[in-house]
Write an enzyme that holds these catalytic residues in place. Sequence first.
Site, PDB file in Angstrom:
ATOM      1  N   ARG A  88       0.879  -1.197   0.000  1.00 14.57           N
ATOM      2  CA  ARG A  88       0.000   0.000   0.000  1.00 14.57           C
ATOM      3  C   ARG A  88       0.907   1.236   0.000  1.00 14.57           C
ATOM      4  O   ARG A  88       1.879   1.291   0.754  1.00 14.57           O
ATOM      5  CB  ARG A  88      -0.941   0.007   1.219  1.00 14.57           C
ATOM      6  CG  ARG A  88      -1.990  -1.111   1.152  1.00 14.57           C
ATOM      7  CD  ARG A  88      -3.127  -0.894   2.129  1.00 14.57           C
ATOM      8  NE  ARG A  88      -4.045   0.126   1.677  1.00 14.57           N
ATOM      9  CZ  ARG A  88      -4.974   0.688   2.470  1.00 14.57           C
ATOM     10  NH1 ARG A  88      -5.046   0.341   3.735  1.00 14.57           N
ATOM     11  NH2 ARG A  88      -5.792   1.602   1.994  1.00 14.57           N
ATOM     12  N   ASP A 236      -2.423   9.351   7.473  1.00 16.90           N
ATOM     13  CA  ASP A 236      -1.590   8.322   6.831  1.00 16.90           C
ATOM     14  C   ASP A 236      -0.208   8.847   6.494  1.00 16.90           C
ATOM     15  O   ASP A 236       0.757   8.081   6.407  1.00 16.90           O
ATOM     16  CB  ASP A 236      -2.276   7.790   5.577  1.00 16.90           C
ATOM     17  CG  ASP A 236      -3.447   6.921   5.978  1.00 16.90           C
ATOM     18  OD1 ASP A 236      -4.524   7.474   6.272  1.00 16.90           O
ATOM     19  OD2 ASP A 236      -3.251   5.694   6.070  1.00 16.90           O
ATOM     20  N   ASN A 246      -5.212  11.673   4.580  1.00 17.31           N
ATOM     21  CA  ASN A 246      -6.013  10.747   5.391  1.00 17.31           C
ATOM     22  C   ASN A 246      -7.137  10.228   4.496  1.00 17.31           C
ATOM     23  O   ASN A 246      -7.263  10.619   3.328  1.00 17.31           O
ATOM     24  CB  ASN A 246      -6.550  11.449   6.649  1.00 17.31           C
ATOM     25  CG  ASN A 246      -7.158  10.455   7.632  1.00 17.31           C
ATOM     26  OD1 ASN A 246      -6.549   9.426   7.947  1.00 17.31           O
ATOM     27  ND2 ASN A 246      -8.359  10.726   8.111  1.00 17.31           N
ATOM     28  N   LYS A 247      -7.945   9.346   5.057  1.00 22.57           N
ATOM     29  CA  LYS A 247      -9.009   8.674   4.295  1.00 22.57           C
ATOM     30  C   LYS A 247      -9.815   9.653   3.450  1.00 22.57           C
ATOM     31  O   LYS A 247     -10.144  10.754   3.902  1.00 22.57           O
ATOM     32  CB  LYS A 247      -9.922   7.947   5.292  1.00 22.57           C
ATOM     33  CG  LYS A 247     -11.075   7.177   4.712  1.00 22.57           C
ATOM     34  CD  LYS A 247     -10.706   6.232   3.599  1.00 22.57           C
ATOM     35  CE  LYS A 247      -9.579   5.280   3.919  1.00 22.57           C
ATOM     36  NZ  LYS A 247      -9.034   4.612   2.705  1.00 22.57           N
TER      37      LYS A 247
END
Length: 345
Positions: A88, A236, A246-247
Site C-alpha cells: 500500500r 496516513d 487521510n481517508k
Amino acid sequence: MVKTIEYLNGVVRMIDQTRLPNETVFIDSTTPEEVGECIRSMVIRGAPAIGVAAALGASLAADRIEADDFDSFYAQLEDDCAALSKTRPTAVNLAWALERMKRFAQDHRDLSVAELKTALRGEACRILEEDVAINRAMGMNGQALLSQGQQVLTHCNAGALATAGYGTALGVIRAAIESGKNISVFANETRPFLQGARLTAWELKEDNIPVTLITDNMCGHFMKEKRIDAVVVGADRIAANGDVANKIGTYMVAVLAQKHGIPFYVAAPVSTLDLSLPDGSHIPIEERSVEEVVTLNKTRIAPEGVNAAHPAFDVTPNELVSAIITEKGVARPPYTESLKQLAGS
Ligand code: MRU
C-alpha cells in the site's frame, strides 16, 4: 478489547477487518507474502497497524532466510522488505517500519545469522508494543483539547483496530473519557469501504463509548445545528508543511469544520510525519478498485459500464488543521517549524 495483531511463536495473527462487524475471524500468517496479502486486501488497515504488520512480516522473512553470512542474509531481507513496501502506497508508517527493521539488521551485523533472526523478532515485537504506548501518550496530549460534554466527529477508523491498540484519534477520545470527561462521538460511515460504520462504530460500542453513526453527507448538517464541537481524525502521511493525507472525505470534513468555526485536530504518531516531502502534493494517493464504489455489500448499486473513480485518500491543506497531536506534544501552525521541532525532540 480484541487484539488487532499479535505475534505468537512464528505466527502473525490478525483480526480480519474485512469481515467485521458481522464475524470475528482471525487470520494466521507464517510468511511475509501472507502478511503482505493481508495488508493489500485490508484484512489489516490503518497506518500504524500496517507498519506493525510489515515489521512482523519482515521478521517472518528473516526467519526463513538460509544464509551463513550477513551480506547474503541482508540482500534477501531487503528483497522481502521491498515486496512488503509495495503493498500500500500512502501510509508512510509501512516504509518507516521496514526501514527500522533494515537499519536494526545493519546495526547488528556482528551477530550470527541465528542471533540476528532472534533480535529482529524482538525488534518487530518492540514496534508493536511501542505503538500502544505511543497511542496512550498521544491520547494524554490530545485529551486536553477536548472539554467536558463535547460531541466529537471522526472520519474513517483511527482506533484500536487501526493500530496495535488504543488508537490515535479514538485514543484521544478514550483518554478524554478516562480523565473523567463525558464525550460522545459522531462517526462518519466513510464510503466506500465503510471503516466508520463497520469498524469505528463496532469498537466504540464494544467499549461502551456513546457513538452516533451518520452517513458522510450528514456531517455538514450536524455542524450547522451545533451538534459537533470538535473533529479528531488520524493521518496516513503528514508533509513537512502540515498538509495531511487521510481517508478520502477528510478534506470535505475539514472544509466544513472551518466554515462552522469547529476545531479540526489530527492525531498521529511521529512515524506518520514525512518531513522529506515539502507539501502534500508529493504524497502518493492510492487508487483502489472501482468495484468498491459501484457495489455495496457485494450488491451492485450503479449501472453496468458506468465510469467510477476511487482515490482512497485525500490531502487536507495545513491551513484547515487546528493542531497536530503526537506522542511528543501538540504541534500548532506554522507547522514547518513545529513539526521539525517535535520530530527532533
Ligand atoms: O484505507 P485505510 O482503512 O487503511 O485508511 C485508514 C485511515 O485513513 C486512517 O484514518 C489512518 O490510517 C489513521 S489510523 C490511526
